[in-house]
Motif scaffolding. Structure first.
Motif, PDB file in Angstrom:
ATOM      1  N   LEU A   1      17.856   2.562 -35.273  1.00 52.72           N
ATOM      2  CA  LEU A   1      17.980   1.304 -36.021  1.00 52.72           C
ATOM      3  C   LEU A   1      16.674   0.993 -36.725  1.00 52.72           C
ATOM      4  CD1 LEU A   1      19.827  -0.957 -33.411  1.00 52.72           C
ATOM      5  CD2 LEU A   1      20.836   0.316 -35.315  1.00 52.72           C
TER       6      LEU A   1
ATOM      7  N   LEU B   1      25.571  -5.469 -32.352  1.00 52.57           N
ATOM      8  CA  LEU B   1      24.143  -5.464 -32.677  1.00 52.57           C
ATOM      9  C   LEU B   1      23.428  -6.636 -31.986  1.00 52.57           C
ATOM     10  CD1 LEU B   1      21.710  -4.495 -34.394  1.00 52.57           C
ATOM     11  CD2 LEU B   1      22.606  -5.922 -36.268  1.00 52.57           C
TER      12      LEU B   1
ATOM     13  N   SER C   1      25.815 -10.648 -36.466  1.00 56.86           N
ATOM     14  CA  SER C   1      25.490  -9.511 -35.604  1.00 56.86           C
ATOM     15  C   SER C   1      26.409  -9.422 -34.388  1.00 56.86           C
ATOM     16  CB  SER C   1      24.024  -9.574 -35.160  1.00 56.86           C
ATOM     17  OG  SER C   1      23.794 -10.698 -34.345  1.00 56.86           O
TER      18      SER C   1
ATOM     19  N   THR D   1      29.149  -6.986 -35.549  1.00 53.84           N
ATOM     20  CA  THR D   1      28.705  -5.737 -36.174  1.00 53.84           C
ATOM     21  C   THR D   1      28.306  -4.793 -35.047  1.00 53.84           C
ATOM     22  OG1 THR D   1      27.778  -7.026 -37.985  1.00 53.84           O
ATOM     23  CG2 THR D   1      27.012  -4.743 -37.764  1.00 53.84           C
TER      24      THR D   1
ATOM     25  N   VAL E   1      26.673  -1.601 -33.083  1.00 51.26           N
ATOM     26  CA  VAL E   1      25.414  -0.871 -33.239  1.00 51.26           C
ATOM     27  C   VAL E   1      25.645   0.383 -34.079  1.00 51.26           C
ATOM     28  CG1 VAL E   1      25.689   0.314 -31.010  1.00 51.26           C
ATOM     29  CG2 VAL E   1      23.400   0.066 -31.990  1.00 51.26           C
TER      30      VAL E   1
ATOM     31  N   ALA F   1      25.514  -0.498 -37.621  1.00 46.05           N
ATOM     32  CA  ALA F   1      24.213  -1.023 -38.059  1.00 46.05           C
ATOM     33  C   ALA F   1      23.234   0.107 -38.367  1.00 46.05           C
ATOM     34  CB  ALA F   1      23.630  -1.938 -36.988  1.00 46.05           C
ATOM     35  N   GLN F   2      23.606   1.312 -37.955  1.00 47.25           N
ATOM     36  CA  GLN F   2      22.733   2.464 -38.214  1.00 47.25           C
ATOM     37  C   GLN F   2      22.547   2.678 -39.704  1.00 47.25           C
ATOM     38  OE1 GLN F   2      22.061   6.193 -35.459  1.00 47.25           O
ATOM     39  NE2 GLN F   2      24.163   6.069 -36.155  1.00 47.25           N
TER      40      GLN F   2
ATOM     41  N   ILE G   1      17.668  -3.843 -41.337  1.00 52.65           N
ATOM     42  CA  ILE G   1      18.020  -5.069 -40.612  1.00 52.65           C
ATOM     43  C   ILE G   1      16.798  -5.988 -40.531  1.00 52.65           C
ATOM     44  CG2 ILE G   1      18.805  -5.995 -38.379  1.00 52.65           C
ATOM     45  CD1 ILE G   1      20.039  -3.064 -38.000  1.00 52.65           C
TER      46      ILE G   1
END
Ligand code: FES
Ligand code: FES
Lengths: 153, 716
Positions: A6, A23, A59, A62, A64, A67-68, A72
């Protein structure tokens, strides 16, 4: 558990978590970034708002995995010294009451002002409608977004 | 109630001083109890002990002031306003003051409830005395140095001067001052000399809030801590029969599953794993006591109102006779629903129960009571318990109850690990301690153009109005007046909710007065002003509201709102006294496709001296908008004991587009300050209902108004 890379507040983090982990909880529990708050977990209150590639994003819904690869930004990284115009405006107006919802409010407002630098009152009200403040600091939020817009111009 | 300047108090009653090893002076004081003669504040700051003193002031040898106050912030601004009182009388510049949250002494802290509306009112005199005493000691030290009389010396923002033009900063005399006797008489400032009280001061945690620093209970962590998610009975009246945790235990990160009472805790390495583990539990529940539904509550409360089993809370004259002799009798029934508190920060608490101590950390307003309950539950001595309070993400009454702290302690005790219990929003709404449903029936008699009788009946779930509420307006204003209450004991947990009981009562009564005025054919404002005339010169000690102050806020709100003269909007009026504060409000609404929109609310408030106008205004505005939100949208219903809303997709809290601009006007006077966290909330529903009546001709008697107006219910 799988590992995810991340990019948060300009730094890279590698975290171990199930792919479906929101996230929000990775930020709070794995990375100690607790400024992002939990309020509802179902994208209804805005307390967990962060920026993903500059867009205000919930978040809590969303994962993880999704979110990659995104840039962020959390409240901790919005500015280096707590002096982003929105944070400054929040201080000028003394917006917070209990303060719990405010990082989400600030993140929503700052993303909004990036895209609309001279909003009308109605635009401000619509943009902030998704963020609940149980202490009802809405009048101050409205005013602070206006003040922040002036500071950003 | 006037502030008097000269205050005497017995020496050593609540204050002691010492010189700090690191330089500077430490004043320890105990606001609400006397300190023992032989205790002394420490000379080493790391040894601050809140057993005998519940707060400290440190004055460094540079003249900087640190105030260690135990009250955490709940959203009412007391963490800022209480230190302002000390700093004012100490006579220092606010820029030189730093406020630090001290540890709370749960053993000796006698004001058990932290941070409520009453804090400022109760602290008003003792906190100023404390500051004034410390100031006097500094002056005495300077006077001794100069060889002049202390009465010749003056202070201004941390600097002492004398008639010869000599100057000393506070920091230069702290060492000497610390060893002086504590003076018995100190002079408090004349309010006209205040330079901090009455100024706009930002909340002391503002920098940390806007940068997302860990402040709240939910942010607290400890090494090795387990996150716990708790499965509780899904409906009131149910208990656990059996459960299967096989699937829960296979969830990544789940470490343990623990049954306690009728609840099951899933312990995990992260909040998400604990929540997932809880979802994977399979449990069966049995009905243990009555499964109640909203229809049943409605029927039961109406049954009580129709019956004759009441407790009479106040009785003046003879309402029955007044009604029999009246030209006209009006009667209305008002209905209000259950509502949850919905603090933005869900309930949570940390506990670490070990064989030699019990450590508790979290957001709670009743630290001493909760620490005691935990000790009793675990059969431990109260001296083994420490409780640290965090900032609270809202309270509204919910954090007066320590159920979540007890859960954390019990789970930690069973798991033998540090545990943090976290409620999901669904848990928070469904395991509520709700504002109970209440119904009122109010009747009034009119004879020869006069209001001769007023009879209020209340039917409530679990509890009734208490204390002085039956003596609030219109008690004292009407010759024949009676308040009766009845209740039904339910298994649904209920409790205090922001401005308990008056929060709905005021709105109902203020709607009813609109009807009375209409029936009498008199102006609404005149009706109130005349009724208040009747209360003047009352000798009834139960009447705590001031008719003059209520008339003052009425006049002010009428003027500021242009009441009755505004074009293009419908205006509704309400006035009320509660929590020691007098408030009048006018709501301006418009109709948008049949839906009422509150555009503006004008508020006049008499809360005595306004300590921090910035914070005070926030409280007033917040109370008004909260009151509108809950009277228009707030309701939780039950079906067979199960709450029918559990998150913000099925429960409407007021949001930005539904909020009016709130225009606040404070009455200026020199009267000691009273609370602001609550009193602006109760009447506003009445002001809105009265405005809607003007717009639609329909009297709204059932909350939430939007669900009873033939318009689409709002969510989101
Ligand atoms: S916690 Fe994400 S929107 Fe409420
Ligand atoms: S400040 Fe308390 S929820 Fe917004």
């Amino acid at each position: 558990m799988p590992t995810f890379q991340l990019k948060i507040n300009g730094a890279s983090h590698s975290v171990e978590a199930d792919a479906d982990t929101p996230l929000l909880w990775v930020l709070r529990d794995n990375l100690d970034l607790v400024g992002t708050k939990y309020g509802c977990g179902i994208a209804q209150c805005g307390a967990c708002t962060v920026h993903m590639n500059g867009n205000a994003t919930r978040s809590c819904t969303t994962t993880v995995a999704n979110a990659q690869g995104m840039e962020i930004t959390t409240i901790e990284g919005l500015s280096e010294n707590g002096d982003h115009p929105v944070q400054e405006a929040w201080k000028d107006i003394d917006v917070p009451q209990c303060g719990y919802c405010q990082s989400g409010q600030i993140m929503t407002a700052s993303a909004f002002l990036e895209n609309n630098s001279s909003p009308s009152r109605e635009e401000i009200r619509s943009a902030m409608h998704g963020n609940i403040c149980r202490c009802a600091s809405y009048n101050s939020i409205e005013k602070a977004v206006e003040v922040a817009a002036k500071k950003m111009n | 109630m006037k502030t008097s300047n000269k205050i005497s108090f017995s020496r050593r009653s609540f204050l002691q001083t010492s010189a700090l090893a690191s330089g500077g002076m430490l004043v320890g004081f105990n606001l609400f109890t006397a300190c023992k003669e032989d205790v002394k504040p420490p000379v080493d700051l790391s040894l601050l002990d809140y057993n005998d003193f519940n707060a400290f002031i440190k004055i460094s040898d540079e003249g900087k002031v640190t105030i260690f106050a135990p009250n955490p912030e709940i959203g009412q601004g007391v963490k800022t306003s209480m230190p302002m009182l000390i700093a004012e009388e100490l006579d220092v510049a606010w820029e030189d003051v730093h406020v630090v949250q001290g540890k709370l002494d749960t053993k000796n802290y006698t004001r058990q409830v932290a941070g409520g509306s009453q804090s400022l009112r109760q602290g008003w005199t003792p906190l100023r005395q404390t500051g004034a005493t410390a100031r006097q000691m500094l002056v005495n030290a300077a006077a001794a140095k100069w060889g002049v009389s202390a009465s010749e010396c003056k202070t201004n923002k941390g600097v002492i001067t004398n008639a010869n033009g000599d100057k000393l900063g506070y920091g230069e005399v702290v060492k000497e001052a610390a060893s002086l006797e504590v003076p018995e008489d100190v002079t408090l400032k004349d309010p006209k000399d205040f330079h901090i009280i009455g100024q706009d001061i930002s909340n002391v945690d503002i920098d940390e809030i806007v940068t997302g620093k860990p402040l709240f209970g939910l942010d607290y962590k400890q090494e090795g801590m387990q996150y716990a998610s708790v499965l509780r009975p899904p409906a009131f009246g149910q208990k656990l029969e059996s459960f299967d945790d096989a699937n829960a235990r296979t969830v990544n990160g789940v470490n343990d599953v623990i049954k306690f009472g009728d609840k099951i805790a899933v312990l995990a390495n992260s909040t998400w794993a604990a929540m997932k583990g809880k979802k994977a539990l399979k449990a069966t529940w049995t009905q243990d006591s009555k499964a109640e539904s909203t229809a049943f509550h409605d029927e039961t409360l109406l049954g009580l109102l129709n019956g004759d089993k009441f407790d009479t809370r106040r009785k003046d004259g003879d309402v029955i006779k007044a009604f029999a002799e009246a030209d006209q009798v009006l009667e209305r029934t008002y209905e209000t629903p259950f509502v949850p508190h919905n603090c933005m920060e869900p309930m949570n608490f940390f506990a670490n129960v070990t064989t030699d101590k019990i450590e508790l950390v979290g957001p709670i307003q009743t630290p001493a009571g909760t620490a005691g309950q935990v000790a009793r539950m675990l059969g431990r001595d109260a001296s083994e318990v420490t409780l640290e309070m965090t900032r609270m993400g809202g309270g509204f009454g919910r954090r007066l109850y320590g159920d979540f702290a007890l859960e954390a302690a019990e789970v930690s005790h069973l798991a033998k690990k540090p545990v943090k219990v976290i409620f999901s929003r669904e848990d928070d709404m469904a395991a509520g301690i709700y504002r109970p449903a209440i119904k009122y029936r109010i009747a009034a008699s009119i004879k020869d153009g006069k209001l001769t009788g007023y009879h209020l009946k209340e039917a409530a779930i679990n509890g009734n109005m208490y204390g002085l509420i039956p003596n609030f307006f219109p008690a004292g204003a009407i010759e024949n007046y009676q308040v009766d209450t009845a209740n039904y004991k339910s298994n649904i947990t209920t409790g205090a909710w922001r401005a308990p009981y008056t929060n709905v009562l005021a709105s109902c009564e203020q709607s009813f007065f609109d009807e009375i005025a209409e029936a009498m054919g008199v102006d609404r404002i005149k009706l109130h002003m005349d009724l208040l005339e009747n209360v003047k010169r009352t000798t009834d000690e139960r009447i705590q509201y001031s008719p003059e102050r209520l008339q003052g806020v009425i006049k002010r709100v009428v003027k500021e709102s242009n009441y009755g003269k505004e074009k293009d909007v419908y205006q509704g009026f309400a006035v009320y006294y509660c929590h020691n504060t007098h408030v009048a409000e006018v709501a301006d609404i418009i109709m948008d496709n049949g839906v009422p929109v509150v555009k503006k609310v004008t508020v006049a408030v008499d809360c005595g001296i306004v300590v921090n106008p910035l914070g005070a205004k926030n409280q007033v505005v917040g109370g008004v908008i909260d009151g509108i939100g809950h009277s228009m949208y707030g309701e939780i219903t039950f079906n067979d004991g199960a709450p029918q809303s559990n998150n913000y997709d099925s429960y409407q809290l007021i949001r930005m587009l539904q909020t009016p601009q709130v225009d606040v006007h404070f009455i200026e006077n020199d009267i000691a300050p009273t609370g602001l966290g609550e009193p602006t909330l109760p009447p506003v529903g009445g002001a809105v209902a009265n405005a809607i009546y003007k717009a639609t001709g329909k009297r709204l008697t059932k909350m939430p108004y939007m669900n009873n107006m033939d318009v689409e219910p709002v969510v989101g």
